[in-house]
Write a protein that holds these residues in place. Structure first.
Motif, PDB file in Angstrom:
ATOM      1  N   SER A 190      27.223  76.405  20.423  1.00 21.08           N
ATOM      2  CA  SER A 190      26.341  76.057  19.182  1.00 21.08           C
ATOM      3  C   SER A 190      26.644  75.675  18.122  1.00 21.08           C
ATOM      4  CB  SER A 190      25.591  77.457  18.851  1.00 21.08           C
ATOM      5  OG  SER A 190      24.284  77.013  18.432  1.00 21.08           O
ATOM      6  N   SER A 191      26.067  73.703  18.428  1.00 18.16           N
ATOM      7  CA  SER A 191      26.940  73.202  17.144  1.00 18.16           C
ATOM      8  C   SER A 191      25.578  72.971  16.012  1.00 18.16           C
ATOM      9  CB  SER A 191      26.626  71.426  17.347  1.00 18.16           C
ATOM     10  OG  SER A 191      25.539  71.200  18.174  1.00 18.16           O
ATOM     11  N   TRP A 192      24.731  73.351  16.132  1.00 15.89           N
ATOM     12  CA  TRP A 192      23.205  73.546  15.563  1.00 15.89           C
ATOM     13  C   TRP A 192      23.969  74.751  14.474  1.00 15.89           C
ATOM     14  CZ3 TRP A 192      21.549  69.408  13.966  1.00 15.89           C
ATOM     15  CH2 TRP A 192      20.578  68.744  14.882  1.00 15.89           C
ATOM     16  N   PHE A 249      18.032  85.890  25.733  1.00 14.82           N
ATOM     17  CA  PHE A 249      18.635  84.907  24.406  1.00 14.82           C
ATOM     18  C   PHE A 249      16.969  84.669  23.785  1.00 14.82           C
ATOM     19  CE2 PHE A 249      18.094  80.315  22.835  1.00 14.82           C
ATOM     20  CZ  PHE A 249      19.267  80.146  21.867  1.00 14.82           C
ATOM     21  N   LYS A 250      16.160  84.207  24.958  1.00 15.60           N
ATOM     22  CA  LYS A 250      14.628  83.925  24.441  1.00 15.60           C
ATOM     23  C   LYS A 250      13.640  85.016  23.828  1.00 15.60           C
ATOM     24  CE  LYS A 250      14.398  79.493  24.971  1.00 15.60           C
ATOM     25  NZ  LYS A 250      14.401  78.478  24.094  1.00 15.60           N
ATOM     26  N   PHE A 262      18.552  79.199  29.135  1.00 12.14           N
ATOM     27  CA  PHE A 262      17.543  78.754  27.565  1.00 12.14           C
ATOM     28  C   PHE A 262      16.042  79.270  28.511  1.00 12.14           C
ATOM     29  CE2 PHE A 262      20.066  75.739  25.791  1.00 12.14           C
ATOM     30  CZ  PHE A 262      21.098  76.962  25.032  1.00 12.14           C
ATOM     31  N   PHE A 272      24.091  83.174  24.574  1.00 14.15           N
ATOM     32  CA  PHE A 272      23.188  82.180  25.513  1.00 14.15           C
ATOM     33  C   PHE A 272      23.913  82.418  27.128  1.00 14.15           C
ATOM     34  CE2 PHE A 272      24.411  78.083  23.094  1.00 14.15           C
ATOM     35  CZ  PHE A 272      23.847  78.407  21.290  1.00 14.15           C
ATOM     36  N   GLY A 282      11.871  79.570  19.386  1.00  8.11           N
ATOM     37  CA  GLY A 282      12.686  79.956  20.547  1.00  8.11           C
ATOM     38  C   GLY A 282      13.932  79.924  20.650  1.00  8.11           C
ATOM     39  N   LYS A 283      14.682  79.284  18.934  1.00 11.04           N
ATOM     40  CA  LYS A 283      15.824  78.494  18.926  1.00 11.04           C
ATOM     41  C   LYS A 283      16.667  78.825  17.851  1.00 11.04           C
ATOM     42  CE  LYS A 283      14.629  73.750  20.766  1.00 11.04           C
ATOM     43  NZ  LYS A 283      14.383  72.700  20.767  1.00 11.04           N
ATOM     44  N   ASP A 290      15.042  75.831  11.782  1.00 12.63           N
ATOM     45  CA  ASP A 290      15.538  74.353  12.211  1.00 12.63           C
ATOM     46  C   ASP A 290      17.114  73.703  10.900  1.00 12.63           C
ATOM     47  OD1 ASP A 290      14.843  71.373  13.067  1.00 12.63           O
ATOM     48  OD2 ASP A 290      15.931  71.730  10.910  1.00 12.63           O
ATOM     49  N   SER A 291      18.016  73.676  11.647  1.00 13.18           N
ATOM     50  CA  SER A 291      19.000  73.915   9.977  1.00 13.18           C
ATOM     51  C   SER A 291      18.980  72.993   9.058  1.00 13.18           C
ATOM     52  CB  SER A 291      20.232  73.038  10.998  1.00 13.18           C
ATOM     53  OG  SER A 291      20.142  72.208  11.695  1.00 13.18           O
TER      54      SER A 291
HETATM   55  N1  LIG Z   1      16.651  71.018  15.081  1.00 12.82           N
HETATM   56  C1  LIG Z   1      16.972  72.212  15.383  1.00 12.82           C
HETATM   57  C2  LIG Z   1      17.687  72.243  16.827  1.00 12.82           C
HETATM   58  C3  LIG Z   1      18.509  73.066  16.947  1.00 12.82           C
HETATM   59  C4  LIG Z   1      18.337  74.194  18.629  1.00 12.82           C
HETATM   60  O1  LIG Z   1      18.085  72.918  19.238  1.00 12.82           O
HETATM   61  N2  LIG Z   1      18.913  75.023  18.938  1.00 12.82           N
HETATM   62  C5  LIG Z   1      19.538  74.948  20.069  1.00 12.82           C
HETATM   63  C6  LIG Z   1      21.175  75.699  19.811  1.00 12.82           C
HETATM   64  S1  LIG Z   1      22.328  75.323  19.828  1.00 12.82           S
HETATM   65  C7  LIG Z   1      18.896  76.101  20.741  1.00 12.82           C
HETATM   66  O2  LIG Z   1      18.830  77.666  20.530  1.00 12.82           O
HETATM   67  N3  LIG Z   1      18.554  75.421  21.942  1.00 12.82           N
HETATM   68  C8  LIG Z   1      17.503  76.286  22.993  1.00 12.82           C
HETATM   69  C9  LIG Z   1      16.501  75.177  23.965  1.00 12.82           C
HETATM   70  O3  LIG Z   1      16.832  74.622  23.806  1.00 12.82           O
HETATM   71  O4  LIG Z   1      15.635  76.521  24.145  1.00 12.82           O
HETATM   72  C10 LIG Z   1      17.487  72.683  14.316  1.00 12.82           C
HETATM   73  O5  LIG Z   1      18.286  71.605  13.849  1.00 12.82           O
HETATM   74  O6  LIG Z   1      18.041  73.706  13.887  1.00 12.82           O
END
Ligand SMILES: N[C@@H](CCC(=O)N[C@@H](CS)C(=O)NCC(=O)O)C(=O)O
Length: 232
Positions: free
Chosen positions: A11-13, A44-45, A38, A35, A56-57, A77-78
């Motif tokens: 999880s890079s974000w 996760f959700k 998704f 994870f 959901g992220k 959002d980061s």
């Molecule tokens: N733009 C968001 C991106 C967040 C993101 O896409 N996180 C991923 C994990 S690294 C996620 O939760 N994905 C779940 C999905 O796409 O349903 C941020 O900057 O936080």
């Protein structure tokens, strides 16, 4: 304060605000949301829905110093999380206002660009993907262009901020590029000496070392996050 994050290996974000808070010594409780997938009905959700996360992220900051709709403030959002953290700690951004603007620009660029680097080289801290990296580098002009842009950006920032990190002392901009450094390491992407030295400084940060330790301890390999290792 609580921070919900995904798998540390992938999880890079999530890595960005975690490294930022940890490196600045900001107290927070970590909520790990594995994870599994998704899909709408994934654990996760469901866990994120339980926390009240509309998107959901991850990452998701749960800031109990303020209330919204009768519960702790949820910041998602980061980039928005980073700005919220700045309201708690001035060291999130450089103190010089021009440097701060440059740091914000670089974070916004990271957030919205470098598409080839991000999609072709997903973060996978545990894996040694040097062979795959060499093939990707040979075959993808877009990847080479992203890395060339990255090197110009980093050199410009370090020239202005006078190091040791991108904009002087450690700040959010270094946390934003930490997952990029992880990709350069895993895929052994060829970068300039200046960029490589910066990658080493980021990798050695105590917060980054702690994240890497967590990623290596997971041993939780997910085929949908492994485009290379699990390919026949
Ligand atoms: N733009 C968001 C991106 C967040 C993101 O896409 N996180 C991923 C994990 S690294 C996620 O939760 N994905 C779940 C999905 O796409 O349903 C941020 O900057 O936080």
């Amino acid at each position: 304060m609580q921070l919900a994050i995904g798998n540390k290996n992938y999880s890079s974000w999530s890595m960005r605000p975690w490294v930022l808070m940890r490196e600045l010594g900001m107290a927070f409780e970590e909520i790990n949301i594995r994870f599994d997938s998704f899909d709408a009905d994934s654990q996760f959700k469901q866990q994120l829905t339980h926390l009240g996360a509309a998107t959901g992220k991850v990452p998701l900051l749960i800031d109990d110093s303020a209330k919204h709709n009768g519960r702790s403030l949820l910041v998602y959002d980061s980039l928005a999380i980073t700005e919220r953290l700045f309201e708690h700690n001035a060291r999130v951004w450089p103190s010089d206002t021009a440097m701060r603007a440059l740091a914000r620009s670089a974070c916004a660029e990271m957030h919205s660009s470098f598409g080839q680097l991000r999609s072709l080289c997903p973060m996978n801290i545990e894996a040694d993907l040097a062979d795959q990296g060499a093939l990707l580098w040979r075959d993808n002009a877009g990847l080479r262009a992203d890395v060339a842009r990255l090197e110009r950006l980093w050199a410009d920032l370090m020239g202005t901020g006078k190091g040791p990190m991108l904009c002087g002392a450690f700040s959010a901009v270094d946390a934003f590029f930490a997952p990029v450094v992880m990709r350069i390491n895993s895929y052994a992407l060829p970068v300039s000496k200046t960029a490589q030295a910066y990658c080493e400084r980021v990798t050695q940060l105590s917060s980054v070392q702690a994240w890497i330790d967590g990623a290596l301890a997971e041993q939780d390999f997910l085929d949908f996050e492994e485009p290379y290792r699990f390919k026949p």
